[in-house]
Design a protein around this motif. Sequence first.
Motif, mmCIF file in Angstrom:
data_model
loop_
_atom_site.group_PDB
_atom_site.id
_atom_site.type_symbol
_atom_site.label_atom_id
_atom_site.label_comp_id
_atom_site.label_asym_id
_atom_site.label_seq_id
_atom_site.Cartn_x
_atom_site.Cartn_y
_atom_site.Cartn_z
ATOM 1 N N ASP A 60 -10.787 2.879 -9.105
ATOM 2 C CA ASP A 60 -9.329 3.013 -9.066
ATOM 3 C C ASP A 60 -8.831 3.579 -7.743
ATOM 4 O O ASP A 60 -7.635 3.862 -7.594
ATOM 5 C CB ASP A 60 -8.855 3.907 -10.216
ATOM 6 C CG ASP A 60 -9.141 3.310 -11.584
ATOM 7 O OD1 ASP A 60 -9.087 2.068 -11.693
ATOM 8 O OD2 ASP A 60 -9.426 4.074 -12.517
ATOM 9 N N GLY A 61 -9.719 3.737 -6.771
ATOM 10 C CA GLY A 61 -9.337 4.306 -5.492
ATOM 11 C C GLY A 61 -8.508 3.352 -4.650
ATOM 12 O O GLY A 61 -8.436 2.152 -4.924
ATOM 13 N N PRO A 62 -7.895 3.870 -3.599
ATOM 14 C CA PRO A 62 -7.028 3.051 -2.739
ATOM 15 C C PRO A 62 -7.820 2.147 -1.819
ATOM 16 O O PRO A 62 -9.003 2.376 -1.547
ATOM 17 C CB PRO A 62 -6.268 4.103 -1.924
ATOM 18 C CG PRO A 62 -7.228 5.254 -1.841
ATOM 19 C CD PRO A 62 -7.953 5.275 -3.164
ATOM 20 N N THR A 63 -7.175 1.123 -1.334
ATOM 21 C CA THR A 63 -7.747 0.256 -0.315
ATOM 22 C C THR A 63 -6.641 -0.167 0.645
ATOM 23 O O THR A 63 -5.456 -0.170 0.289
ATOM 24 C CB THR A 63 -8.435 -0.982 -0.944
ATOM 25 O OG1 THR A 63 -9.196 -1.663 0.075
ATOM 26 C CG2 THR A 63 -7.434 -1.945 -1.547
ATOM 27 N N GLY A 64 -7.030 -0.478 1.875
ATOM 28 C CA GLY A 64 -6.050 -0.878 2.872
ATOM 29 C C GLY A 64 -5.122 0.262 3.283
ATOM 30 O O GLY A 64 -3.965 0.037 3.610
ATOM 31 N N GLN A 65 -5.668 1.488 3.320
ATOM 32 C CA GLN A 65 -4.860 2.661 3.654
ATOM 33 C C GLN A 65 -5.476 3.409 4.831
ATOM 34 O O GLN A 65 -6.634 3.207 5.197
ATOM 35 C CB GLN A 65 -4.754 3.595 2.447
ATOM 36 C CG GLN A 65 -4.079 2.974 1.235
ATOM 37 C CD GLN A 65 -2.628 2.611 1.514
ATOM 38 O OE1 GLN A 65 -1.859 3.415 2.047
ATOM 39 N NE2 GLN A 65 -2.263 1.392 1.163
ATOM 40 N N TYR A 66 -4.657 4.282 5.405
ATOM 41 C CA TYR A 66 -5.080 5.131 6.519
ATOM 42 C C TYR A 66 -4.901 6.575 6.086
ATOM 43 O O TYR A 66 -3.827 6.952 5.594
ATOM 44 C CB TYR A 66 -4.225 4.821 7.750
ATOM 45 C CG TYR A 66 -4.231 5.883 8.816
ATOM 46 C CD1 TYR A 66 -5.389 6.191 9.525
ATOM 47 C CD2 TYR A 66 -3.057 6.571 9.139
ATOM 48 C CE1 TYR A 66 -5.375 7.165 10.510
ATOM 49 C CE2 TYR A 66 -3.037 7.537 10.130
ATOM 50 C CZ TYR A 66 -4.200 7.828 10.807
ATOM 51 O OH TYR A 66 -4.190 8.786 11.782
ATOM 52 N N PHE A 67 -5.947 7.388 6.259
ATOM 53 C CA PHE A 67 -5.900 8.781 5.824
ATOM 54 C C PHE A 67 -6.221 9.705 6.985
ATOM 55 O O PHE A 67 -7.177 9.495 7.720
ATOM 56 C CB PHE A 67 -6.911 9.009 4.685
ATOM 57 C CG PHE A 67 -6.625 8.172 3.470
ATOM 58 C CD1 PHE A 67 -5.693 8.586 2.534
ATOM 59 C CD2 PHE A 67 -7.267 6.964 3.284
ATOM 60 C CE1 PHE A 67 -5.409 7.812 1.425
ATOM 61 C CE2 PHE A 67 -6.988 6.177 2.179
ATOM 62 C CZ PHE A 67 -6.053 6.604 1.242
ATOM 63 N N SER A 68 -5.374 10.718 7.137
ATOM 64 C CA SER A 68 -5.561 11.730 8.173
ATOM 65 C C SER A 68 -5.296 13.077 7.534
ATOM 66 O O SER A 68 -4.228 13.667 7.704
ATOM 67 C CB SER A 68 -4.613 11.468 9.349
ATOM 68 O OG SER A 68 -4.809 12.412 10.375
ATOM 69 N N GLU A 69 -6.265 13.562 6.784
ATOM 70 C CA GLU A 69 -6.034 14.703 5.895
ATOM 71 C C GLU A 69 -5.872 16.022 6.640
ATOM 72 O O GLU A 69 -5.280 16.953 6.114
ATOM 73 C CB GLU A 69 -7.154 14.788 4.868
ATOM 74 C CG GLU A 69 -7.148 13.585 3.923
ATOM 75 C CD GLU A 69 -8.158 13.707 2.799
ATOM 76 O OE1 GLU A 69 -8.949 14.681 2.809
ATOM 77 O OE2 GLU A 69 -8.159 12.839 1.920
#
Length: 245
Positions: free
Chosen positions: A225-234
């Motif tokens: 159920d995780g995201p795809t096609g995303q950008y993460f900069s935590e």
Amino acid sequence: MKSALVTGANKGIGLEVAKQLAQQGFYVYLGSRSLASGEAAAQQLRAAGLTAVEAVQLDVTNPKSIQAARAAVGAKTPVLDVLVNNAGISGGQPQGALQATPEQFRAVFETNVFGVAGVTQAFLDLLQPAPQPRIVNVSTAMASLSLYADLDNSNFAFRVPVYQASKAALNMYTLNLAHELRGTPFKVNAVCPGYTQTDFTDHQGTSTPAEAGARIVKYALLGPDGPTGQYFSEEYFPAPATCPW
């Protein structure tokens, strides 16, 4: 046992990612341009009790090296569960939109963009049989068009146009890769590890390699159920919904 390939895994963030994936029970292939450096990194992990690791010679700028690495990994396993495209270069200094040479741009794009595409395409057939294949492309907050469009913001005064352009291109590649793999079990995302204390930054930064590695590994371990096609900069944007491309 699940398996993973990490490019640029002989030191820094790549080595930390390999370490943390091995701690999670993966058999990890450490891609390294220099096989000797890769072997030394693998031995370092084995000395720490992480024996399910193996060095693979992999120069992401060399198509023959990519194909040889694909053959070597494919001879050991029919399935690859995780690909972390970590190998990257900065392009050195000075950089400027008016001063950077075409040769600088070509060299950086060769590693940071063309290398990622070449490795991903070469290993896709090993990833496809995995129940939950994951691709993580290591990016940077410095590639954010939204942030750097604010020309007078002193928080974003430091600019390295060659490196930033390559990582912005990588982000677009990530989006399109996720688009083409939509409707499959793949999860494809770009992750900024943060400003990390490694050779890449002359050991300056606000994050340790362990913290940076954990940010990347989190997206290598996404559930169905995780995201795809995303950008993460935590480090900079703890809430993913507010993270600008």
